[in-house]
Write an enzyme that holds these catalytic residues in place. Structure first.
Site, mmCIF file in Angstrom:
data_model
loop_
_atom_site.group_PDB
_atom_site.id
_atom_site.type_symbol
_atom_site.label_atom_id
_atom_site.label_comp_id
_atom_site.label_asym_id
_atom_site.label_seq_id
_atom_site.Cartn_x
_atom_site.Cartn_y
_atom_site.Cartn_z
ATOM 1 N N ARG A 27 0.815 -1.209 0.000
ATOM 2 C CA ARG A 27 0.000 0.000 0.000
ATOM 3 C C ARG A 27 0.855 1.269 0.000
ATOM 4 O O ARG A 27 0.341 2.363 -0.236
ATOM 5 C CB ARG A 27 -0.926 0.013 1.215
ATOM 6 C CG ARG A 27 -2.001 -1.047 1.192
ATOM 7 C CD ARG A 27 -2.889 -0.925 2.399
ATOM 8 N NE ARG A 27 -3.628 0.326 2.403
ATOM 9 C CZ ARG A 27 -4.887 0.446 2.046
ATOM 10 N NH1 ARG A 27 -5.567 -0.602 1.644
ATOM 11 N NH2 ARG A 27 -5.504 1.612 2.088
ATOM 12 N N ASN A 101 -3.906 7.865 6.980
ATOM 13 C CA ASN A 101 -4.065 7.581 5.554
ATOM 14 C C ASN A 101 -5.151 8.505 5.039
ATOM 15 O O ASN A 101 -6.253 8.545 5.589
ATOM 16 C CB ASN A 101 -4.472 6.112 5.347
ATOM 17 C CG ASN A 101 -4.559 5.750 3.879
ATOM 18 O OD1 ASN A 101 -4.072 6.475 3.018
ATOM 19 N ND2 ASN A 101 -5.193 4.625 3.587
ATOM 20 N N GLU A 506 -5.149 -2.413 -21.449
ATOM 21 C CA GLU A 506 -4.690 -3.061 -20.221
ATOM 22 C C GLU A 506 -3.270 -3.622 -20.385
ATOM 23 O O GLU A 506 -2.449 -3.505 -19.472
ATOM 24 C CB GLU A 506 -5.661 -4.171 -19.822
ATOM 25 C CG GLU A 506 -5.259 -4.994 -18.625
ATOM 26 C CD GLU A 506 -5.154 -4.202 -17.337
ATOM 27 O OE1 GLU A 506 -4.570 -4.722 -16.367
ATOM 28 O OE2 GLU A 506 -5.634 -3.042 -17.286
ATOM 29 N N LYS A 628 -1.227 0.175 -4.059
ATOM 30 C CA LYS A 628 -2.290 -0.764 -4.440
ATOM 31 C C LYS A 628 -3.659 -0.113 -4.448
ATOM 32 O O LYS A 628 -4.389 -0.189 -5.423
ATOM 33 C CB LYS A 628 -2.279 -1.957 -3.478
ATOM 34 C CG LYS A 628 -3.335 -3.025 -3.795
ATOM 35 C CD LYS A 628 -3.079 -3.672 -5.139
ATOM 36 C CE LYS A 628 -4.048 -4.783 -5.435
ATOM 37 N NZ LYS A 628 -3.895 -5.285 -6.813
#
Length: 633
Positions: A27, A101, A506, A628
């Site tokens: 993260r 956060n 993608e 992430k």
């Protein structure tokens, strides 16, 4: 986009915080820090720049006393990457310690006011203003001048402080003046309580908790939780939920990287995503999360998908599926743009939010905006109890297990499968015939085994039961060989049409994310409108051209590239031998329905990006500048 973990209980806090933080490094990984209270008025405070994994041996040797603490791994937003800007942050007296956060949007005006009041700041971050606000309400101003005490408790000071801020937050607060208490609060940033018999934890992600407990409470927006060694309370009762994942699922399991593990898990993750949801005989999909709104969905005349990044690409594929087979007009919007538009919405429109984490800030905000207008909101998320799951009226979980690698792989193919099931679900409500429904249902049920065939291209893996496991540390994979051949190329073009146009986007995104290669995805029909000017022998193209309705058009585009000396790698359907005479390299995928080919065609692109990243010396699990879950705007 940072990782938070807090602990209070009977055991030494530091090893538990370290273990939890290692699981959260995906993260954020530009810096990290710990604070542990030891009851001796000398908190252990440790902050460093870099990845926690690089200092794991040193950290594991630390002898830190104390049964209460907090830890944080950062992905920088406000303030450069430095020890001073790493969390935890503290107040003037080093009494209050806080990890955060989110983003405090009005931090500068608060900071200016607090400086005038005598507060001294140590960092450039927005987070630090929270420490000083709490200090102000908890024990007066730092100059010792008389001031009003707004509350005797730490949690009351936190509540007062949060009233003044504008933005998003998930915070964990501890104080050496109240050393047997953790205060946690959230607004539009994930925060979870872990409940155990002898201890309580708080984290921004379930993966930090699962080695200690699988009993959790998801905090809702504007809730404040207080954790003590033997008790906890929040503003209202919350039911316990059970994390689906096991600790083993959040480990690498013998793979060199999480990304490769998650690519190789796709037969199983796709099986889990479809389990119990296909009724073959009736050619229908059973989506339990939509049962409560089934009749409302029957009346829907328009769908809007909101998503970001890879999830946005999944939505683009879903648009083709639903319009072709369910006859429902679909619009796909980038959530960060949609939230600033003034879309035309009515009672016959539904908005579907797609997000692996269920915490994507822009997507979540878009959902909230739509709800305010009285429009039906649906969710497709992987994390049970996540913010989008709770905010939407109904939805479908992916059930594909934890995805730790920053670049989404198995979640993307799961999203495609869920959208195929949604197409079947809505199509059979409308004009889709039994025969077509049965055919689609049958082909969806085959997808996990077809994906396994694609993955066998990576020959370092041996089949055991349903899984593919590492055979050895060396590899002669066809795709790895391809990556070795093209590792020094710095520009790539990806092209596709119809269902595989989003796959081109993608594939290019994966190569950018993982190998830091300039890659562009285009609809193949757009080549003559500009991109073909870039083509030469140093600008290879990956052409996604499985057999189907646009195959001949794709061949024409490939011929245009070859005429300009461009190298071409083709993704083609098994049995197509003629294409070998036209292109430089071919990767084959099994035959399936055209609408399902993206699930198969994207996997070689995931593997190619992975091997390119590894060969170019990149950290494929933690690519630079990325995190992430994008939980800030």
């Amino acid at each position: 986009m940072c990782g938070i973990v807090g602990y209070i209980g009977q055991k030494p806090a530091f090893p538990i915080l370290l273990s939890g933080l290692k699981r959260l490094e995906y993260r954020g990984y530009d810096s990290y820090g710990f604070c542990v209270l030891n009851g001796q008025n000398k908190p252990f405070l440790y902050k460093r720049v870099g990845k926690i994994s690089e200092a794991e041996n040193e950290l594991s040797s630390f002898k830190v006393e104390g049964n209460i603490g907090q830890a944080h791994t950062r992905w920088a937003t406000t303030g450069r990457v430095s020890n001073e800007n790493a969390h935890p942050h503290f107040d003037c007296q080093k009494n209050i310690f806080l990890v955060h956060n989110g983003i405090i949007e009005n931090y500068q005006e608060i900071k200016n006011r607090l400086i005038k009041e005598g507060h001294k700041f140590n960092s450039e971050t927005d987070t630090e203003v929270l420490c000083h606000l709490i200090e102000k309400y908890f024990q007066g101003n730092p100059e010792g001048k008389p001031s009003v005490s707004y509350g005797a408790s730490l949690e009351e000071a936190v509540r007062r402080a949060l009233r003044e801020v504008r933005g998003t937050y998930g915070i964990v607060v501890i104080s050496k003046k109240d050393p047997q208490k953790i205060v946690a609060a959230k607004l539009s940033s994930p925060l979870i309580l872990g409940i155990n018999n002898e201890e309580f934890l708080v984290a921004s992600d379930p993966s930090a908790l699962i080695t200690r407990t699988r009993q959790i409470i998801n905090l809702d927006d504007n809730e404040i939780a207080v954790l003590k060694p033997d008790n906890f309370f929040i503003l209202k009762e919350k039911p316990l939920e059970t994390i689906e994942w096991t600790p083993e699922e959040a480990e690498k399991g013998g793979y060199p990287h999480f990304m490769l593990k998650e690519i190789m898990e796709q037969p199983e993750s796709l099986r889990n995503s479809q389990r119990g949801r296909i009724i073959l005989e009736e050619g229908m999909a059973k989506l339990g999360g939509l049962e409560s709104v089934k009749e409302k969905l029957r009346k829907i005349e328009r769908l809007i998908f909101v998503a970001c990044g890879t999830a946005y690409h999944a939505g683009l594929v879903g648009e083709y599926m639903l319009e072709e087979y369910a006859k429902i007009p679909v619009e796909v919007e980038i959530a960060s743009e949609f939230r600033y538009k003034k879309p035309i919405l009515d009672k016959k429109t539904a908005v579907l939010a797609i997000s692996q984490s269920g915490e994507t800030a822009d997507t979540l905000t878009a959902v909230k905006e739509v709800k305010e207008k009285g429009v039906m909101t649906l969710g497709n998320v992987n994390v049970i109890g996540s913010s989008i799951a709770r905010e939407t009226e109904a939805g479908v979980y992916n059930h594909c297990g934890p995805e730790i690698g920053v670049a989404s792989t198995k979640a993307f193919t799961s999203q495609l499968e869920i959208l195929a099931l949604l197409t079947l679900f809505l199509g059979r409500q409308r004009e889709m015939s039994l025969v077509i429904g049965q055919r689609i249902a049958k082909e969806i049920s085959k997808i996990p085994d077809l994906v396994k065939e694609v993955l066998k291209l990576s020959s370092q893996f041996a089949e055991t039961s349903f899984h593919l496991t590492p055979r050895s540390t060396s590899s002669n994979s066809a795709i790895e060989k391809l990556a070795k051949k093209y590792r020094d190329f710095n520009n790539f073009l990806f092209i596709g049409r119809k269902y595989n146009f989003p796959v081109a986007l993608e594939g290019a995104l994966k190569l950018k994310e993982i190998a830091y290669v300039n890659a562009q995805g285009y609809g193949a029909g757009e080549m003559k409108h500009g991109p073909i000017a870039l083509i030469d022998e140093n600008f290879p193209t990956i052409a996604i051209c499985p057999s189907g309705s646009v195959y001949d058009k794709m061949i024409s585009n490939i011929e245009e590239i070859k005429a300009r000396k461009g190298k071409v790698i083709a993704i083609a359907t098994e049995g197509n031998e003629e294409i070998k005479n036209l292109v430089d390299e071919v990767i084959y995928i099994p035959k399936t329905l055209e609408m399902l080919t993206p699930i198969l065609s994207v996997i070689p692109l995931q593997l190619f990006a992975y091997y390119m990243g590894v060969l170019r010396g990149c950290d494929v699990d933690k690519p630079k500048n990325l995190a992430k879950s994008v939980t800030v705007e």
